[in-house]
Enzyme design. Sequence first.
Site, mmCIF file in Angstrom:
data_model
loop_
_atom_site.group_PDB
_atom_site.id
_atom_site.type_symbol
_atom_site.label_atom_id
_atom_site.label_comp_id
_atom_site.label_asym_id
_atom_site.label_seq_id
_atom_site.Cartn_x
_atom_site.Cartn_y
_atom_site.Cartn_z
ATOM 1 N N HIS A 209 0.840 -1.197 0.000
ATOM 2 C CA HIS A 209 0.000 0.000 0.000
ATOM 3 C C HIS A 209 0.875 1.246 0.000
ATOM 4 O O HIS A 209 0.618 2.201 -0.748
ATOM 5 C CB HIS A 209 -0.928 0.009 1.227
ATOM 6 C CG HIS A 209 -2.223 -0.689 1.025
ATOM 7 N ND1 HIS A 209 -2.323 -2.056 1.002
ATOM 8 C CD2 HIS A 209 -3.485 -0.208 0.847
ATOM 9 C CE1 HIS A 209 -3.591 -2.396 0.811
ATOM 10 N NE2 HIS A 209 -4.311 -1.296 0.714
ATOM 11 N N HIS A 256 0.677 -2.984 9.258
ATOM 12 C CA HIS A 256 2.124 -2.913 9.053
ATOM 13 C C HIS A 256 2.808 -2.247 10.223
ATOM 14 O O HIS A 256 2.227 -1.389 10.899
ATOM 15 C CB HIS A 256 2.454 -2.121 7.778
ATOM 16 C CG HIS A 256 2.100 -2.822 6.513
ATOM 17 N ND1 HIS A 256 2.856 -3.856 6.009
ATOM 18 C CD2 HIS A 256 1.075 -2.638 5.651
ATOM 19 C CE1 HIS A 256 2.293 -4.285 4.876
ATOM 20 N NE2 HIS A 256 1.223 -3.562 4.641
#
Length: 442
Positions: A209, A256
């Site tokens: 992303h 993350h």
Amino acid sequence: MAFGAMFIRLCNYLQDPSLVAGFQKLCGVQGTFSEKPSDSGDKLSSGASANDDGGTREYPRQRNHSDTEETRSRDLGNGSAALRSREAGDEMQAAGCGGSADTARAKPLRKNSLTGDVGNEFIINNKFLFYLFTFGTELGNEMFFIVFFPFVFWNIDPLVSRRLIIVWAWNLFIGQSTKDLVRWSRPASPPVVKVEVFYNSEYSMPSTHAMTGTAMSFSLFMLSYGRWEYSFSFGLTAALSWSLLVCVSRVYMGMHSVLEVITGFLYSLLILAAMQPMLDSIDGFYAASPSAPLAIVLSHVGMGLLAFSLDSWSTSRGDTAQALGTGVGTALGTHVNHRLGLLTDVPLSALPLAMPSVGAGLVGRSLARFVLGVAVLLVCRMAMKAVTIPALCRVFGMPTGDVRRARQHMRVELPYRYVVYSAVGFCCVCVVPFVFSLVHLA
């Protein structure tokens, strides 16, 4: 040696899941880990999960705690609910977060793509940040780009859109392949709250992303600056804002660590620096070379086969094939347009292009093109999907009743994604503009 030790300590600190949990707490996200059992989560954490047919399948990437079926039935259904305010303030007090109007319980918007897990409830103490970072994470999702690229192609600048798709496909391929080589798990939960679970079964390093958000924002800036009239400071600020919003949102979502996001950001800039000087040559080759169609198909299929061979099936397999398939269709459509003279680029003598004045007529025509174009793409996608998956299942002797299970096999998922999204990409750059000319919307 001292510098190396300091660097390792810094990386370990940035990889620590407690840093993610601390940021989430600062932003008003609170977990409900102690409120529910996590029997199935223990099983998933050790790598095994039950299949629909009663067998077992390995999910080594997943480390978060998951709900039991009995618990899921009492929660918000299938991860489809967003926020709902709690009427009973005493329950909020028991959770330790008060009963303010800005406090709500939430569930992940989408269930896990591989396991079907809907995730745990969590408490939101700052709705503004929740909506902001939900929007931010969507700016890095594949489905956003499926909408964004056609809009730019039909209404703003076909050349910029074509080249953005080239960068997107290569960037996602490199990022997802790197994940499957490094094989780092997602941040542990607890302490991290999983605000999103859709991609939780993928590997984690680097953040794709962050890579796509950075690559698309800075590519758009570099491709359009000098081609369109706007200030450098405006373009740089917009690119940085887009990239940072996507990057920070991935930490907020619990997907993350800080290290993985920073790595994705820097990795994407490195890839972009290598690709940017070649974009003009690549786009020109796709359009004019007689050998382009064969080279386009072979290169993109080869990349897909390589990516699919690195690890077992996960969401990243489909995302990579979808991006590469879109790249194939767009490149082939560009070649056809050039050969037939259907859609020509703005001559260099006309640059830089002035920003048009925004009026009701411009907005109306842009919306009309977008709605009609998306309708054509949806029809194309539905038709190709309805034909491709059953045909592939029959060819490889698989039952056609369980589409999700069939698509966990490379021999079904790879050709399905390529065929469907190659057709969608081709329609976007070649068929839809022709339809516009028929209805006087060109």
